[in-house]
Enzyme design. Structure first.
Site, PDB file in Angstrom:
ATOM      1  N   HIS A 179       3.659  -2.218   3.213  1.00 25.67           N
ATOM      2  CA  HIS A 179       3.687  -0.856   2.656  1.00 25.67           C
ATOM      3  C   HIS A 179       5.024  -0.598   1.960  1.00 25.67           C
ATOM      4  O   HIS A 179       6.064  -0.557   2.626  1.00 25.67           O
ATOM      5  CB  HIS A 179       3.485   0.168   3.777  1.00 25.67           C
ATOM      6  CG  HIS A 179       2.163   0.016   4.488  1.00 25.67           C
ATOM      7  ND1 HIS A 179       1.944  -0.950   5.442  1.00 25.67           N
ATOM      8  CD2 HIS A 179       0.997   0.685   4.340  1.00 25.67           C
ATOM      9  CE1 HIS A 179       0.699  -0.853   5.871  1.00 25.67           C
ATOM     10  NE2 HIS A 179       0.093   0.131   5.219  1.00 25.67           N
ATOM     11  N   ASP A 213       0.813  -1.217   0.000  1.00 25.90           N
ATOM     12  CA  ASP A 213       0.000   0.000   0.000  1.00 25.90           C
ATOM     13  C   ASP A 213       0.846   1.268   0.000  1.00 25.90           C
ATOM     14  O   ASP A 213       2.003   1.271   0.435  1.00 25.90           O
ATOM     15  CB  ASP A 213      -0.870   0.038   1.259  1.00 25.90           C
ATOM     16  CG  ASP A 213      -1.966  -1.007   1.262  1.00 25.90           C
ATOM     17  OD1 ASP A 213      -1.935  -1.914   0.404  1.00 25.90           O
ATOM     18  OD2 ASP A 213      -2.845  -0.921   2.138  1.00 25.90           O
TER      19      ASP A 213
END
Ligand code: NI
Length: 278
Positions: free
Chosen positions: A241, A95
């Site tokens: 992430h 992400d």
């Protein structure tokens, strides 16, 4: 002096690029040679990517076989936190990118192992670094919608939520010519009602996760790796992430740990397209 002026003009033309990135592009030998047209007269080419060269495979053989699995899903479920497959398939999701350094580094690590992942990108970052989005798609990964401004959607009105979805979808289409097929809400926050209208209006199921190593708290690469590998299960959707350098540092060990335990990597859409998926 002349060179300095071109740099300034160049950074002015690439409005969305931060100064450091535009400077780096312009300073790269070869860029000026292949572009004799003065920078000021050049049309603004979003994501012009003269520097990208595919990295060579590091390993002799492919560690993760090509998964020619279908990726068309037509389920009726608006939210998924894992796949229902009994096969040892997992979906790595990253992400908040693309990030100008960390995402290309992660792509090299993925490519060396022939692993396909899913990137939930922020629309604003897509407009800043469209060439990285193109590379993500060109290397066989999947792109998902992670909103344009990364705000908590539960605080927004319906029209604002739709604007977040649409702007990001448009940015991804502009950058890479593909439409995202799933979305992930920032902070995992999305009301049931919002999930329903996003599903009906955009066709995006909301994708949550079944494994969260809390990598954004930066516990260190070995902790991130251990948390993911020890919790792995068939059909896992793993959250990470690519915004954070230590997360990318954790990935070679994480991928190799999962591969050595027999897991195979597929994208979120491939996971959702598997039999047994509602
Ligand atoms: Ni996020």
């Amino acid at each position: 002096m002349k060179r300095r002026k071109i740099l300034q003009l160049s950074s002015g033309a690439l409005i969305a690029l931060p100064a450091c990135s535009a400077k780096k592009d312009a300073l790269t030998p070869g860029v000026a040679k292949t572009n004799p047209v003065p920078a000021a007269q050049k049309p603004v080419k979003m994501g012009a990517n003269t520097q990208y060269r595919p990295p060579a495979y590091v390993n002799k053989g492919l560690r993760n076989p090509n998964m020619n699995l279908p990726s068309s899903f037509n389920g009726k479920t608006a939210t998924h936190s894992r796949g229902l497959s009994s096969s040892p398939f997992v979906a790595m999701t990253f992400d908040d990118g693309p990030h100008p350094q960390n995402t290309p580094r992660l792509l090299d690590i993925l490519r060396a192992r022939n692993i396909k992942a899913t990137f939930y990108v922020i629309g604003g970052n897509v407009d800043r670094y469209p060439h990285i989005v193109r590379r993500i798609v060109a290397e066989g990964h999947e792109i998902g919608n992670h909103t344009y401004t990364h705000r908590k959607l539960t605080n927004l009105g319906d029209s604002e939520v739709k604007k977040e979805m649409q702007r990001t979808q448009d940015a991804i289409v502009r950058a890479a010519g593909v439409k995202p097929r799933t979305m992930r809400p920032p902070y995992g926050a999305l009301l049931q009602r919002q999930r329903s209208f996003i599903f009906s209006d955009y066709g995006y199921p909301t994708i949550m996760w079944s494994i969260d190593p809390l990598d954004w708290k930066r516990p260190g690469p070995s902790v991130v790796k251990t948390r993911i590998v020890s919790k792995a299960h068939n059909g896992a959707i793993i959250l990470a992430h690519d915004l954070h350098a230590p997360t990318v540092d954790a990935m070679p060990g994480t991928f190799d740990g999962l591969l050595s335990r027999g897991y195979k990597f597929i994208t979120v859409s491939q996971l959702l397209a598997q039999k047994g998926q509602a």
